[in-house]
Design a protein around this motif. Structure first.
Motif, PDB file in Angstrom:
ATOM      1  N   GLU A  77     -20.553  52.580  -9.746  1.00 39.03           N
ATOM      2  CA  GLU A  77     -21.873  52.229 -10.267  1.00 39.03           C
ATOM      3  C   GLU A  77     -22.692  51.516  -9.192  1.00 39.03           C
ATOM      4  O   GLU A  77     -23.897  51.677  -9.115  1.00 39.03           O
ATOM      5  N   ARG A  78     -22.022  50.703  -8.374  1.00 39.89           N
ATOM      6  CA  ARG A  78     -22.646  50.088  -7.207  1.00 39.89           C
ATOM      7  C   ARG A  78     -21.628  50.079  -6.084  1.00 39.89           C
ATOM      8  O   ARG A  78     -20.416  50.053  -6.333  1.00 39.89           O
ATOM      9  N   LEU A  79     -22.149  50.073  -4.860  1.00 38.35           N
ATOM     10  CA  LEU A  79     -21.316  49.758  -3.706  1.00 38.35           C
ATOM     11  C   LEU A  79     -21.789  48.423  -3.159  1.00 38.35           C
ATOM     12  O   LEU A  79     -22.986  48.230  -2.950  1.00 38.35           O
ATOM     13  N   ASN A  80     -20.876  47.497  -2.980  1.00 40.30           N
ATOM     14  CA  ASN A  80     -21.198  46.247  -2.287  1.00 40.30           C
ATOM     15  C   ASN A  80     -20.848  46.442  -0.813  1.00 40.30           C
ATOM     16  O   ASN A  80     -19.722  46.837  -0.490  1.00 40.30           O
ATOM     17  N   HIS A  92     -15.577  42.424  10.353  1.00 43.17           N
ATOM     18  CA  HIS A  92     -15.156  43.495   9.449  1.00 43.17           C
ATOM     19  C   HIS A  92     -16.220  43.625   8.376  1.00 43.17           C
ATOM     20  O   HIS A  92     -16.840  42.649   7.978  1.00 43.17           O
ATOM     21  N   TRP A  93     -16.453  44.854   7.949  1.00 46.29           N
ATOM     22  CA  TRP A  93     -17.448  45.144   6.918  1.00 46.29           C
ATOM     23  C   TRP A  93     -16.727  45.574   5.644  1.00 46.29           C
ATOM     24  O   TRP A  93     -15.912  46.486   5.669  1.00 46.29           O
ATOM     25  N   HIS A  94     -17.049  44.921   4.561  1.00 46.08           N
ATOM     26  CA  HIS A  94     -16.515  45.284   3.259  1.00 46.08           C
ATOM     27  C   HIS A  94     -17.359  46.411   2.660  1.00 46.08           C
ATOM     28  O   HIS A  94     -18.595  46.334   2.690  1.00 46.08           O
ATOM     29  N   ILE A  95     -16.704  47.414   2.112  1.00 47.15           N
ATOM     30  CA  ILE A  95     -17.425  48.414   1.311  1.00 47.15           C
ATOM     31  C   ILE A  95     -16.617  48.545   0.023  1.00 47.15           C
ATOM     32  O   ILE A  95     -15.494  49.060   0.023  1.00 47.15           O
ATOM     33  N   ILE A  96     -17.199  48.060  -1.064  1.00 47.20           N
ATOM     34  CA  ILE A  96     -16.431  47.843  -2.285  1.00 47.20           C
ATOM     35  C   ILE A  96     -17.033  48.637  -3.437  1.00 47.20           C
ATOM     36  O   ILE A  96     -18.228  48.514  -3.733  1.00 47.20           O
ATOM     37  N   VAL A  97     -16.207  49.440  -4.077  1.00 47.52           N
ATOM     38  CA  VAL A  97     -16.603  50.223  -5.257  1.00 47.52           C
ATOM     39  C   VAL A  97     -16.705  49.269  -6.444  1.00 47.52           C
ATOM     40  O   VAL A  97     -15.743  48.545  -6.740  1.00 47.52           O
ATOM     41  N   ARG A  98     -17.844  49.230  -7.106  1.00 40.85           N
ATOM     42  CA  ARG A  98     -18.002  48.330  -8.253  1.00 40.85           C
ATOM     43  C   ARG A  98     -18.344  49.115  -9.517  1.00 40.85           C
ATOM     44  O   ARG A  98     -19.105  50.099  -9.472  1.00 40.85           O
ATOM     45  N   TYR A  99     -17.746  48.687 -10.619  1.00 44.33           N
ATOM     46  CA  TYR A  99     -18.051  49.240 -11.943  1.00 44.33           C
ATOM     47  C   TYR A  99     -18.417  48.076 -12.862  1.00 44.33           C
ATOM     48  O   TYR A  99     -17.915  46.952 -12.686  1.00 44.33           O
ATOM     49  N   GLN A 100     -19.223  48.379 -13.864  1.00 42.60           N
ATOM     50  CA  GLN A 100     -19.658  47.304 -14.755  1.00 42.60           C
ATOM     51  C   GLN A 100     -18.526  46.786 -15.624  1.00 42.60           C
ATOM     52  O   GLN A 100     -18.669  45.749 -16.277  1.00 42.60           O
TER      53      GLN A 100
ATOM     54  N   ILE B  81     -24.192  38.957   5.985  1.00 42.58           N
ATOM     55  CA  ILE B  81     -25.125  40.082   5.814  1.00 42.58           C
ATOM     56  C   ILE B  81     -24.576  40.947   4.681  1.00 42.58           C
ATOM     57  O   ILE B  81     -23.427  41.381   4.755  1.00 42.58           O
ATOM     58  N   ALA B  82     -25.365  41.169   3.641  1.00 44.97           N
ATOM     59  CA  ALA B  82     -24.787  41.864   2.482  1.00 44.97           C
ATOM     60  C   ALA B  82     -25.825  42.527   1.609  1.00 44.97           C
ATOM     61  O   ALA B  82     -26.928  42.019   1.417  1.00 44.97           O
ATOM     62  N   SER B  83     -25.446  43.670   1.057  1.00 45.50           N
ATOM     63  CA  SER B  83     -26.196  44.320  -0.008  1.00 45.50           C
ATOM     64  C   SER B  83     -25.246  44.471  -1.192  1.00 45.50           C
ATOM     65  O   SER B  83     -24.233  45.160  -1.095  1.00 45.50           O
ATOM     66  N   LEU B  84     -25.549  43.802  -2.299  1.00 44.02           N
ATOM     67  CA  LEU B  84     -24.646  43.823  -3.454  1.00 44.02           C
ATOM     68  C   LEU B  84     -25.287  44.638  -4.590  1.00 44.02           C
ATOM     69  O   LEU B  84     -24.814  45.694  -4.956  1.00 44.02           O
ATOM     70  N   GLY B  85     -26.365  44.115  -5.170  1.00 41.56           N
ATOM     71  CA  GLY B  85     -27.060  44.884  -6.211  1.00 41.56           C
ATOM     72  C   GLY B  85     -26.407  44.807  -7.572  1.00 41.56           C
ATOM     73  O   GLY B  85     -26.747  45.569  -8.473  1.00 41.56           O
ATOM     74  N   TRP B  93     -31.235  43.260   1.031  1.00 44.88           N
ATOM     75  CA  TRP B  93     -30.160  42.835   1.927  1.00 44.88           C
ATOM     76  C   TRP B  93     -30.268  41.337   2.142  1.00 44.88           C
ATOM     77  O   TRP B  93     -31.325  40.834   2.520  1.00 44.88           O
ATOM     78  N   HIS B  94     -29.187  40.641   1.905  1.00 48.64           N
ATOM     79  CA  HIS B  94     -29.124  39.210   2.160  1.00 48.64           C
ATOM     80  C   HIS B  94     -28.773  38.969   3.629  1.00 48.64           C
ATOM     81  O   HIS B  94     -27.867  39.618   4.153  1.00 48.64           O
ATOM     82  N   ILE B  95     -29.472  38.043   4.253  1.00 48.87           N
ATOM     83  CA  ILE B  95     -29.068  37.583   5.590  1.00 48.87           C
ATOM     84  C   ILE B  95     -29.088  36.063   5.512  1.00 48.87           C
ATOM     85  O   ILE B  95     -30.144  35.447   5.389  1.00 48.87           O
TER      86      ILE B  95
END
Lengths: 139, 139
Positions: A77-80, A92-100, B81-85, B93-95
């Motif tokens: 539903e979102r990617l963080n 390191h960059w987080h890429i996180i699958v998010r669901y409600q 640095i982040a995009s959550l939503g 984008w947060h900085i």
């Protein structure tokens, strides 16, 4: 061959999934979330602005590629997407699958206890990632 | 002129600082942190992968530009640095400037109560940003 040194905390908390041109793709060992990280294979890198402009371009291409793969493989539903570095200074960059209905929604995932993966579930997540990844590489 | 519609929650929680080619730069109204956001001026944009490749390139250039400005103006120990939503779906984008003695370190800043700015302090933060920003624009 990878010469770079992975921070021991990242090594402990995540497992290797794939190598892109610049970054190693790893899965965080917490089955509450489908939570990947991208680690640029550059030693002693902490701050985003210390990346060369060329490396920044490749990094963002790879963030986009992994975001596309995760979208196709897991229909989030979102990617963080985030680079924090407060605890582990190696970039390191987080890429996180998010669901409600996930365990932390709508909060961020950081700062919670990890629930280590059941082996079968972990291998399923990785193989779903790699299936889409290999289609990208081949296309 | 800006035609795009800013999400009412972002409008309420932050104030306008500057316009870049793609993004509006805004300061979150919480004096516990020096916390900027970049909002692409594109309507109905939520997911990173929905940005065109050209817009992605500009966005990342602007993230880098703001990261450089914040580094010069505020000497952070880290930038988050982040995009959550998760809460506000409009892409932003947060900085965030982080110090090891700030109110949340080493945790992320999200999910805490906001402490609204004292007017003089807020205007000082914005003018320190704009001073460096104007040097960039002029160079």
């Amino acid at each position: 061959m990878e010469q770079f040194i992975l921070h021991p905390r990242l090594a402990r908390d995540s497992m290797y999934v794939a190598s892109l041109r610049l970054c190693q793709v790893r899965l965080i060992n917490n089955q509450d979330f489908i939570w990947f990280i991208l680690v640029p294979r550059i030693d002693d890198l902490t701050h985003f602005i210390d990346l060369s402009s060329d490396h920044q371009k490749i990094l963002f291409k790879e963030i986009n590629q992994v975001a596309q793969i995760l979208t196709q493989a897991f229909s989030p539903e979102r990617l963080n997407i985030a680079s924090l570095g407060n605890v582990v200074e190696q970039m390191h960059w987080h890429i996180i699958v998010r669901y409600q209905d996930d365990k932390a929604w709508p909060d961020p995932v950081w700062g919670r206890s990890f629930v280590p993966y059941d082996a079968a579930y972990q291998s399923d997540i990785i193989s779903r990632f790699l299936t889409v990844f290999q289609n990208y590489e081949a296309s």
